[in-house]
Design an enzyme around this catalytic site. Structure first.
Site, short mmCIF file in Angstrom:
data_model
loop_
_atom_site.label_atom_id
_atom_site.label_comp_id
_atom_site.label_asym_id
_atom_site.label_seq_id
_atom_site.Cartn_x
_atom_site.Cartn_y
_atom_site.Cartn_z
N ASP A 175 0.83 -1.21 0.00
CA ASP A 175 0.00 0.00 0.00
C ASP A 175 0.87 1.26 0.00
OD1 ASP A 175 -2.31 -1.62 0.17
OD2 ASP A 175 -2.04 -1.78 2.34
N HIS A 202 -5.30 -3.64 5.50
CA HIS A 202 -4.82 -4.01 4.16
C HIS A 202 -5.96 -4.53 3.30
CE1 HIS A 202 -1.95 -5.07 1.12
NE2 HIS A 202 -2.22 -6.36 1.19
#
Length: 337
Positions: A175, A202
């Protein structure tokens, strides 16, 4: 020819990082799920690191071939291949870092949560082995859904009375990598010079890029900020769709996983490193949460917390908590049912 350390830095690390090989700890890294779409390129990147002295590859099939292939690369890490549950002990004993990319990939129309029933069992069984054979290792979990698989691993370690919350990590580095890349593209910057903390979890709305804290500083109109945030949150789906049923984000995840594993090795070698990761936390109402962490020889040295957030980011955190709590509870309940 590009030098070994320079090439590794290009693959895995921020451009400002460097590392010495003079006073290194001998480091065994085990990759569980090493024959898969993430595991193979991840193992290749780790084989290239001078911080790895032994690279132990485990999977339920094909690892001898992967190990033989990687063993021909002229870098220092000795590579061993292990197949099946009977060889897990040999794969794990003496490991300082265990990276777990094992599991099934996402396909079009699947959410990370759709993977739960299959991947939860895989992570449970691998965590059982790690708790038995390398309880002091740093455990870096890639297998999705990370928001649930990290609590699963933690509960297993608790059952074996070897739980140390400072040593179990959900790898959210992809990310960060995506946020750095997308912002650099939007602003015409070198992505290696961009650093954006990404907090939360996530999956989907739990992925919270702190664009207000980007270094170098950047600004976007509200509509572009919202669109960019959504793209970072949905970037995994973007890859799944682009691969049209043939896979998920394997190469970029391998890159991110290698970066995080090497950060752990740097920390074991005495360097202070800051990375975001999904860990046991009291920063928010969610009992696990990703924030910037100072890594050290024993895992998490300091949780740097949320820091200053914009109003937009504060609202993102509020929106993420309920989903995080649900995913965490699902993982814990899976072990304790």
């Amino acid at each position: 020819m590009i030098g070994r350390t320079k090439l590794l830095s290009h693959f895995c690390l921020k451009s400002s990082r460097s590392f010495s090989t003079t006073h290194e700890v001998r480091s065994k890294v085990a990759v569980l799920g090493a024959s898969g779409g993430i595991g193979q390129p991840l193992s290749l990147l780790l084989k290239h690191s001078p911080l790895v002295t032994q690279l132990s590859l485990y999977d339920i099939a094909h690892t001898p071939g992967v190990a033989a292939d990687l063993s021909h690369i002229n870098t220092r890490a000795k590579v061993t291949g292990h197949v099946g549950p009977d060889q897990l002990k040999a794969a794990l004993e003496g490991a300082q870092v265990v990276v777990i990319p094992a599991g099934v990939p996402r396909k079009p129309g699947m959410t990370r949560d759709d993977l739960f029933n299959t991947n939860a069992s895989i992570v449970r069984d691998l965590a059982e082995a790690a708790a038995k054979y390398c309880p002091k290792a740093m455990i870096a979990i890639i297998s999705n859904p990370v928001n649930s698989t990290v609590p699963i691993a933690s509960e297993i370690f608790k059952k074996h009375n070897v739980y140390d919350p400072k040593r179990i990590f959900g790898v959210t580095t992809l990310d960060v990598v995506r946020a750095n890349t997308f912002i650099a593209e939007a602003k015409g910057l070198d992505p290696k010079e961009v650093n954006v903390p990404v907090i939360g979890g996530h999956a989907g709305i739990t992925i919270i890029p702190l664009i207000s804290r980007c270094n170098p500083s950047v600004t976007f109109p509200n509509d572009k900020l919202d669109a960019l945030t959504k793209r970072i949150q949905d970037a995994g789906t973007e890859v799944v769709k682009a691969k049209a049923g043939t896979g998920s984000a394997t190469l970029s995840m391998a890159f991110a996983g290698a970066r995080f594993a090497i950060s752990l090795l740097e920390a074991i070698n005495g360097k202070e490193v800051v990375e975001c990761a999904f860990v046991k936390s009291d920063v928010t109402e969610a009992t696990y949460f990703s924030t910037p962490l100072v890594l050290g020889k024993n895992g998490v040295e300091k949780n740097l917390g949320l820091g200053k957030l914009s109003d937009f980011e504060q609202n993102l955190v509020k929106s993420a908590i309920a989903e995080l709590q649900s995913s965490i509870k699902k993982g814990e309940s899976f072990v304790n049912k």
